[in-house]
Enzyme design. Structure first.
Site, mmCIF file in Angstrom:
data_model
loop_
_atom_site.group_PDB
_atom_site.id
_atom_site.type_symbol
_atom_site.label_atom_id
_atom_site.label_comp_id
_atom_site.label_asym_id
_atom_site.label_seq_id
_atom_site.Cartn_x
_atom_site.Cartn_y
_atom_site.Cartn_z
ATOM 1 C CD GLU B 60 -1.880 -2.341 1.396
ATOM 2 O OE1 GLU B 60 -0.743 -2.657 1.811
ATOM 3 O OE2 GLU B 60 -2.801 -3.158 1.255
ATOM 4 C CG HIS B 129 -9.355 -6.982 8.387
ATOM 5 N ND1 HIS B 129 -9.305 -8.118 7.607
ATOM 6 C CD2 HIS B 129 -8.071 -6.604 8.557
ATOM 7 C CE1 HIS B 129 -8.051 -8.420 7.326
ATOM 8 N NE2 HIS B 129 -7.282 -7.504 7.903
#
Lengths: 451, 326
Positions: B60, B129
């Site tokens: 990322e 998450h």
């Protein structure tokens, strides 16, 4: 072990004080009795000292701040201690309002000399009322002495012309909320229309127009008057005298006596003293009252609610008019002191009262008070008792007037009129009369004051 | 007006903007050949080729940085995070580069890029998450932050985000991808900084965004059955924040409950509550109330997960509280 130190009771009636000046700074080591700060109480500027030693780890209030009695002012401990938890606790206390604890114990300076003094209890029902600027203030305040109302309730009250003191709050802690105001106004909720209207009337003049009459501190804005906030001393006077006038069943006894001999005696005393000071009529009266109280101990008393306190000593409070209000410094054991000593002492006390230099023990513990307005040209008056005392003597000026003597002849008299206000719960009329009789006898034969 | 899903609305926005402007390109994990982890990019690789739909390694920080660089030289990258939880490893590029480049280059470099992907809890995806990132990015000057709650807003706000010359953090909700609604075809732009009244009411203002709008609307229906008339307001973009509309609503109702799925401490609701009390103190009948997730990392167990998140019953209780009905 670090500890939070609260503002101690530096005068018997103080409920808050202004921290005038820090004498010590953060990080300073202090010994017991070291002067830490100066605090302006309702009576005078007082020295604030600690009875513990340690390091001033944190000063919690800035100079000039007004602090409630018992509220945290500093943290004392050892150098390098972690005080983060105490800081949080102190902040919580500061934001929660006055602490209930009586912190007298931590202030030896204030409490030590009070041992022989009567319990100068703080006036009851004295929770400070903090006026919300241009908002009605509760006469029967909810917790904390403040009227609690939501901002919307206040806005609506102004808009609808409702006195919030007439509204019962239904919210938490008695908070007045919108529905309570509407219930009093008798209007159904019109939430959709309400808000913009409220905005329109929030201007100062409209708000003032609906303030109900009452002892409110409303800032004047039209030049017709000036409102000055109450000083501590004035607030104390207001609270104590209101309580005294309300709670004590006063009755008054008036008599007059021939003051010629007293004037002559004073003249002779002052000649004897040469330039070394002057004895005043008031000094002579103090001594006379003290001796008369010795002769009539039933007039040297206080009402305690469940008992009568008979004072074994005679301490005379002398009412002194100051620019900022009234104070009553105390001449202790006046019956045992010579006239010269009383004279010097009163002069000193009055002078220091003007300079706000009196200590707490010098303004507390009187058992009887004299108020003299003779020097202001008043013939006679009556005074409100200075709690917890049982009586007060109000003295007027000496007036020249014709008198008829025992043989029926008219002569020139110099008459002084005195009015004794008595607490009827502890002093009956006959006791008061006996006291005045003894006092007159002493004052008309003033040499006895020197015995 | 066709009824399509939130996922399809996002897809339509991307497709239309990529057709409209050839400098727009999509980059992220599984956006191409896999057609998107949540199928938001379905069909885009076929239509626009690998040149404009770029599959990346699991990196990322790297592809976010590539995006910033591309934006500096005139492209309009859309960076997809499979989840905004993974933006944490790219946050240096977002905050230190994307957000600051314009100011630090004295206006030489615009960063017209979008970081997008799902944020907030889903169903049993665990503590790592399930986080909400509004507060993280709203905190940063130089970023715009958007949280659409409906398919129409998803399309209109994403098109606006792609056309914006500043970096936009565009946070979707995994729980909304399948929700459906009417979405205008073609040119449909929703401006930033413009809240929408989802339901008009008089007695309390409920503020919520993203998935929580649904929950709040459900609570409003339940409140109506109790005789309480609630207004529901969705700010849609969180930075810029349409505080004026909120103030206007609260002035009307006198009470406010802010519902967010993030945590309470330093949450965006705290900032909104502050601004409201500053702007309309005299109109408040009660302190502004907040309903948030509980102050714990999200549990995996389904029952606990439900308990941690704001539920209808929590919102109803908060409304009763500000109305002094509890």
């Amino acid at each position: 072990m670090a500890q939070i130190i609260g503002l101690p009771k530096l005068s018997p009636t103080m409920e808050e004080g202004v921290l005038v000046r820090w004498v010590k700074q953060e990080g300073d080591e202090v010994e017991p009795g070291d002067l830490i700060a100066e605090v302006e109480t309702d009576k005078a500027n007082m020295d604030f000292a600690l009875e513990d030693e340690g390091v001033l780890l944190k000063l919690l209030v800035e100079a000039g701040a007004t602090v409630k009695l018992g509220a945290p002012v500093l943290i004392l401990g050892e150098a390098g201690e972690d005080i983060s938890e105490l800081l949080v606790e102190a902040q919580n206390q500061l934001s929660a309002g006055p602490a209930p604890a009586d912190p007298v114990a931590s202030a030896p300076v204030a409490s030590a000399p009070a041992a022989s003094a009567p319990a100068a209890s703080a006036p009851a029902a004295s929770a400070p009322v903090t006026p919300v600027a241009s908002m009605p203030v509760a006469t029967t305040p909810a917790s904390g002495g403040r009227l609690l109302a939501s901002p919307l309730a206040k806005t609506l009250a102004i808009e609808l012309g409702i006195d919030l003191r007439t509204v019962t709050g239904s919210g938490p802690g008695g908070r007045i909320v919108e529905r309570d105001v509407r219930a009093v106004a008798g209007t159904a909720p019109q939430a959709a229309q309400t808000a913009p209207q409220a905005a329109a009337v929030l201007s100062g003049e409209t708000a003032l127009a609906v303030i109900p009459p009452g002892p409110l501190a409303v800032p004047g804005n039209d030049g017709e008057y000036v409102d000055k906030p109450l000083t501590n001393i004035r607030r104390t006077i207001a609270e104590r005298l209101t309580a005294a006038k309300r709670d004590i069943p006063h009755f008054r006894l008036t008599t007059s006596f021939e003051a010629g001999p007293l004037l002559a005696f004073r003249k002779r005393l002052n000649e004897l003293m040469g330039g070394k000071g002057k004895v005043t009529i008031n000094d002579l009266l103090i001594k006379g009252i003290a001796l008369a109280l010795r002769r009539v101990p039933d007039a040297n008393v206080a009402y305690l609610g469940n008992a009568i306190r008979y004072f074994t000593q005679v301490h005379i409070g002398v009412a002194v008019a100051l620019e900022r209000g009234l104070m009553t410094p105390v001449v202790r054991n006046a019956d045992l002191k010579g006239l010269g000593v009383i004279s010097t002492e009163v002069k000193d006390l009055v002078g220091r009262a003007k300079d706000r230099k009196l200590k707490a023990h010098e303004i507390t513990g009187s058992t009887f008070t004299i108020s003299n307005l003779g020097m202001f040209g008043i013939d006679h008056f009556d005074a409100i008792i200075n709690p917890p005392e049982g009586a007060i003597l109000a003295v007027g000026r000496i007036v020249k007037q014709p008198i008829i003597d025992d043989d029926g002849k008219i002569g020139l008299g110099q008459r002084m009129t005195m009015t004794m206000s008595c607490d009827h719960r502890v002093i009956d009329g006959a006791v008061g009369a006996r006291f005045l009789d003894e006092l007159v006898e002493l004052l008309e034969s003033p040499e006895s004051l020197a015995l | 007006m066709p009824i399509i899903s939130y996922r399809e609305a996002l897809n339509a926005a991307l497709r239309e903007e990529m057709q409209r402007d050839e400098t727009v390109f999509l980059m992220g994990e599984e956006v191409g050949h896999y057609q998107g982890a949540y199928k938001v990019s379905q069909g885009l690789l076929e239509e626009f080729s690998e040149r404009r739909v770029v599959d990346t390694p699991i990196a990322e920080l790297g592809f976010s940085g590539v995006g910033v660089g591309a934006a500096m030289v005139g492209l309009r990258p859309v960076i997809e995070f499979m989840s905004f939880n993974f933006s944490l490893v790219a946050i240096d590029q977002i905050i230190n580069h994307a957000a600051k480049m314009y100011q630090m280059s004295a206006g030489q470099f615009h960063i017209p890029m979008v970081f997008r992907g799902p944020s907030g809890p889903a169903v049993q995806v665990g503590a790592q998450h399930s986080q909400s990132f509004e507060s993280y990015y709203c905190y940063v000057p130089g970023l715009k932050v958007v949280c659409p709650s409906t398919p129409a807003d998803a399309k209109g706000l994403l098109k606006t985000a792609i056309r914006d010359d500043n970096p936009v953090v565009f946070m979707e909700s995994e729980l909304l991808y399948n929700s459906t609604g009417e979405v205008p075809e073609g040119e449909h732009l929703v401006p930033f900084g413009k809240a929408e009244i989802k339901r008009a009411g008089k007695e309390v203002t409920l503020i919520a965004w993203s998935k929580m709008v649904e929950v709040v609307l459900e609570a409003a229906t339940e409140l109506e059955a109790l005789g309480i008339d609630a207004e529901v307001l969705d700010p849609r973009s969180l930075r810029p924040l349409d505080i004026d509309s909120m103030v206007e609503s609260v002035k009307k109702t006198g009470r406010c409950v802010i519902v967010e799925v993030g945590w309470s401490m330093c949450g965006l609701g705290a900032e909104i509550a502050f601004q409201l009390q500053r702007e309309c103190l005299d109109y408040l009948d009660a302190p502004v109330e907040r309903v948030t997730s509980d102050d714990v990392p999200m549990p995996y167990a389904k029952n606990l997960e439900q308990e941690v998140m704001p539920q209808v019953k929590d919102i109803v209780a908060a409304v009763k509280h500000v109305l002094y009905l509890d």
